[in-house]
Design an enzyme around this catalytic site. Sequence first.
Site, short mmCIF file in Angstrom:
data_model
loop_
_atom_site.label_atom_id
_atom_site.label_comp_id
_atom_site.label_asym_id
_atom_site.label_seq_id
_atom_site.Cartn_x
_atom_site.Cartn_y
_atom_site.Cartn_z
N LYS A 1 0.68 -1.50 0.10
CA LYS A 1 -0.12 -0.22 -0.44
C LYS A 1 0.24 1.31 0.40
O LYS A 1 0.66 1.68 -0.54
CB LYS A 1 -0.92 -0.77 1.14
N GLN B 1 -4.32 -2.02 9.19
CA GLN B 1 -4.42 -3.23 9.32
C GLN B 1 -4.69 -4.44 10.41
O GLN B 1 -4.38 -4.54 11.19
CB GLN B 1 -2.53 -3.51 8.40
N ASP C 1 -11.37 2.56 4.05
CA ASP C 1 -11.23 0.52 4.56
C ASP C 1 -13.26 0.33 4.35
O ASP C 1 -13.45 -0.73 3.97
CB ASP C 1 -11.15 0.35 5.50
#
Length: 297
Positions: free
Chosen positions: A54, A98, A121
Amino acid sequence: MTEPMVIRGADVAAEVYRELSTELSEFFAQGIRPGLAVVLVGDDPASKAYVGSKDRKCRELGLHSLKIELPATTLMPELLGRIEELNQNPAIHGILVQMPLPKHLDEQTVIRAIDPRKDVDGLHPVNLGKLVMEDPTGFAPCTPSGCQRMLQFAGVETAGARVVVLGRSLLVGKSIALLLVSKGVMADATVTIAHSRTRGLPALCREADIIIAAIGKPNFVTADFVREGAVVIDVGINRIEDPEKPGSYKLVGDVAYAQVAPKCRAITPVPGGVGVMTIAMLMANTAKACRLTATML
Ligand code: NAP
């Protein structure tokens, strides 16, 4: 029998990045630089690799990238404090924590601590609510919107199509079902969500024009699940021992590709399919977060 169209993640992602570069050059011309912060707690090798990709992709595109790595022993107040700093940081438009987190940290509390306007997200209740309400100011989770984008790339008509989604997780199954049942472009489908308690799965799937498999069971969807001419999107990523190389591992999807592909009109491979799209849609959501902030100023 005609060969199936293989929908490769790299080709679809390249299209997303082309569109994104145009949008980004407009931002850069105005002196605006979208920023993404990725928070990693602990040193799980797979999570480290995801965070690394990322960060690299942000840099490649010219986005501001902030990588925050915290030890596995980090406690909730420290993590929530770091998230609050990012919520307040005007250079950061998107925040991703994450997952999975170490066991002592509550993922739901952490997700809820992220400012929904920066939740790229798409897992904050506000964004899931907006997904249900079809509010375009929300962020859809990245893997489901990646699947939708792959269908679009392959020229698949979703309006009126019968879709069976295997799996009902918020992260994937339920969210892709919501996207496809919504009103509008690349949606308007008739969707069935199946799960571990569903009876008669092969027959149910044979009714489908589009099958989306997201269950995490290697090679589960076999040829008898699929009618001739169906489109199959394989979200599963499973690590299994390689029968051709004992002692080493390989990645396979939830779909038994070799037997299913010949029946399909189009299919995604694993690896090289949906997985590649998740980062592309994360970048697109970060640009969207920046655009929404800019229009609110
Ligand atoms: P998950 O949270 O474990 O959910 C799995 C779902 O599959 C559950 O709803 C479960 O049903 C259902 N299921 C399990 N066994 C089944 C069976 N025999 N028949 C029918 N349904 C069954 O997993 P997830 O996070 O959604 O991930 C699914 C897969 O996608 C995994 O392989 C994961 O690695 C992969 N994934 C890939 C990406 C990507 O970027 N490509 C992103 C996220 C996830 P119940 O609810 O009844 O238990």
